[in-house]
Design a protein around this motif. Sequence first.
Motif, PDB file in Angstrom:
ATOM      1  N   GLU A  23     -11.544  22.178   1.478  1.00 55.24           N
ATOM      2  CA  GLU A  23     -11.977  23.369   2.209  1.00 55.24           C
ATOM      3  C   GLU A  23     -12.318  23.082   3.673  1.00 55.24           C
ATOM      4  OE1 GLU A  23     -13.647  21.783  -0.053  1.00 55.24           O
ATOM      5  OE2 GLU A  23     -15.750  21.606   0.558  1.00 55.24           O
ATOM      6  N   LYS A  24     -12.498  21.806   4.016  1.00 56.21           N
ATOM      7  CA  LYS A  24     -12.934  21.478   5.382  1.00 56.21           C
ATOM      8  C   LYS A  24     -11.882  20.788   6.244  1.00 56.21           C
ATOM      9  CE  LYS A  24     -17.956  20.997   4.996  1.00 56.21           C
ATOM     10  NZ  LYS A  24     -18.160  21.923   3.917  1.00 56.21           N
ATOM     11  N   MET A  25     -10.894  20.144   5.640  1.00 54.54           N
ATOM     12  CA  MET A  25      -9.964  19.331   6.429  1.00 54.54           C
ATOM     13  C   MET A  25      -8.611  19.163   5.743  1.00 54.54           C
ATOM     14  SD  MET A  25     -11.444  15.490   5.654  1.00 54.54           S
ATOM     15  CE  MET A  25      -9.970  14.591   5.121  1.00 54.54           C
ATOM     16  N   ILE A  26      -7.627  18.799   6.548  1.00 53.59           N
ATOM     17  CA  ILE A  26      -6.336  18.387   5.991  1.00 53.59           C
ATOM     18  C   ILE A  26      -5.980  17.014   6.566  1.00 53.59           C
ATOM     19  CG2 ILE A  26      -5.478  20.730   5.663  1.00 53.59           C
ATOM     20  CD1 ILE A  26      -3.710  20.356   8.153  1.00 53.59           C
ATOM     21  N   HIS A  38       0.777   6.535  10.138  1.00 53.62           N
ATOM     22  CA  HIS A  38       0.018   7.247  11.187  1.00 53.62           C
ATOM     23  C   HIS A  38      -0.289   8.651  10.680  1.00 53.62           C
ATOM     24  CE1 HIS A  38      -0.234   8.468  15.748  1.00 53.62           C
ATOM     25  NE2 HIS A  38      -1.275   8.882  15.048  1.00 53.62           N
ATOM     26  N   TYR A  39      -1.553   8.858  10.390  1.00 52.90           N
ATOM     27  CA  TYR A  39      -2.002  10.150   9.857  1.00 52.90           C
ATOM     28  C   TYR A  39      -2.893  10.851  10.864  1.00 52.90           C
ATOM     29  CZ  TYR A  39      -0.864   7.747   5.466  1.00 52.90           C
ATOM     30  OH  TYR A  39      -0.236   7.048   4.475  1.00 52.90           O
ATOM     31  N   LEU A  40      -2.989  12.157  10.684  1.00 59.83           N
ATOM     32  CA  LEU A  40      -3.939  12.947  11.448  1.00 59.83           C
ATOM     33  C   LEU A  40      -4.861  13.638  10.460  1.00 59.83           C
ATOM     34  CD1 LEU A  40      -1.461  14.703  13.920  1.00 59.83           C
ATOM     35  CD2 LEU A  40      -2.879  12.688  14.396  1.00 59.83           C
ATOM     36  N   CYS A  41      -6.145  13.425  10.654  1.00 59.34           N
ATOM     37  CA  CYS A  41      -7.147  14.173   9.891  1.00 59.34           C
ATOM     38  C   CYS A  41      -7.596  15.325  10.781  1.00 59.34           C
ATOM     39  CB  CYS A  41      -8.321  13.255   9.528  1.00 59.34           C
ATOM     40  SG  CYS A  41      -9.688  14.166   8.805  1.00 59.34           S
ATOM     41  N   CYS A  64     -15.644  14.667   7.392  1.00 61.34           N
ATOM     42  CA  CYS A  64     -14.291  14.094   7.555  1.00 61.34           C
ATOM     43  C   CYS A  64     -14.341  12.572   7.469  1.00 61.34           C
ATOM     44  CB  CYS A  64     -13.690  14.519   8.897  1.00 61.34           C
ATOM     45  SG  CYS A  64     -13.247  16.260   8.986  1.00 61.34           S
ATOM     46  N   PHE A  65     -15.285  11.956   8.161  1.00 60.14           N
ATOM     47  CA  PHE A  65     -15.358  10.482   8.139  1.00 60.14           C
ATOM     48  C   PHE A  65     -15.683   9.969   6.737  1.00 60.14           C
ATOM     49  CE2 PHE A  65     -15.875  10.874  12.825  1.00 60.14           C
ATOM     50  CZ  PHE A  65     -14.827  10.044  13.176  1.00 60.14           C
ATOM     51  N   ARG A  66     -16.566  10.644   6.056  1.00 63.54           N
ATOM     52  CA  ARG A  66     -16.890  10.211   4.687  1.00 63.54           C
ATOM     53  C   ARG A  66     -15.675  10.369   3.777  1.00 63.54           C
ATOM     54  NH1 ARG A  66     -22.995  11.218   2.862  1.00 63.54           N
ATOM     55  NH2 ARG A  66     -22.258   9.696   1.364  1.00 63.54           N
ATOM     56  N   LYS A  67     -14.935  11.442   3.974  1.00 63.23           N
ATOM     57  CA  LYS A  67     -13.758  11.678   3.128  1.00 63.23           C
ATOM     58  C   LYS A  67     -12.667  10.652   3.447  1.00 63.23           C
ATOM     59  CE  LYS A  67     -13.546  14.457   0.489  1.00 63.23           C
ATOM     60  NZ  LYS A  67     -13.808  14.339  -0.982  1.00 63.23           N
ATOM     61  N   HIS A  99      -9.026  16.079  16.388  1.00 65.10           N
ATOM     62  CA  HIS A  99      -8.368  15.455  15.235  1.00 65.10           C
ATOM     63  C   HIS A  99      -8.598  13.955  15.286  1.00 65.10           C
ATOM     64  CE1 HIS A  99      -5.611  15.848  18.616  1.00 65.10           C
ATOM     65  NE2 HIS A  99      -5.090  14.679  18.241  1.00 65.10           N
ATOM     66  N   ILE A 100      -8.540  13.355  14.135  1.00 67.59           N
ATOM     67  CA  ILE A 100      -8.809  11.923  13.994  1.00 67.59           C
ATOM     68  C   ILE A 100      -7.505  11.235  13.620  1.00 67.59           C
ATOM     69  CG2 ILE A 100     -10.174  10.197  12.740  1.00 67.59           C
ATOM     70  CD1 ILE A 100     -12.089  12.621  12.002  1.00 67.59           C
ATOM     71  N   HIS A 101      -7.044  10.347  14.499  1.00 69.19           N
ATOM     72  CA  HIS A 101      -5.856   9.553  14.183  1.00 69.19           C
ATOM     73  C   HIS A 101      -6.251   8.405  13.261  1.00 69.19           C
ATOM     74  CE1 HIS A 101      -3.125  11.043  17.490  1.00 69.19           C
ATOM     75  NE2 HIS A 101      -4.291  11.339  18.045  1.00 69.19           N
TER      76      HIS A 101
END
Length: 111
Positions: A23-26, A38-41, A64-67, A99-101
């Motif tokens: 529900e919070k991120m992809i 190479h992913y993007l959160c 996001c960081f915990r996930k 976004h987080i790489h």
Amino acid sequence: MENCIFCKIVAGEIPSPRLYEDEKMIVIRDIEPKAKLHYLCIPKTHFALLADMDEEKAETLKYCFRKIAEIHKELGLQDGYRVIINQGENGGQTVPHLHIHLLGGEVLGDF
Ligand code: AMP
Ligand code: ZN
């Protein structure tokens, strides 16, 4: 947010396979990978900069960081990875939706 490519991906208006979603991120693959993996959160809520963070957005980023810590092995990042958040023009940010790489899958060079 209109005309935001990541909001459109989150909304499903631009198709992009999701490796993870809640529900919070992809998590998606970067279209121009800079490493073997190479992913993007991408948080689902739109904000551009860490400087725009309020309490709620800070909670989202913490989530996001915990996930990421929880799912990194499933993404093939068990041997280590690099986390990057580009900020603004000098930081090389091209998409103004925070976004987080996540880069890995190989030994990364210095940067
Ligand atoms: P940044 O330069 O930090 O703003 O990162 C934006 C990233 O989004 C770049 O690495 C792009 O390759 C990536 N990107 C742009 N459009 C897409 C897309 N449609 N699907 C996946 N990644 C994308
Ligand atoms: Zn957006």
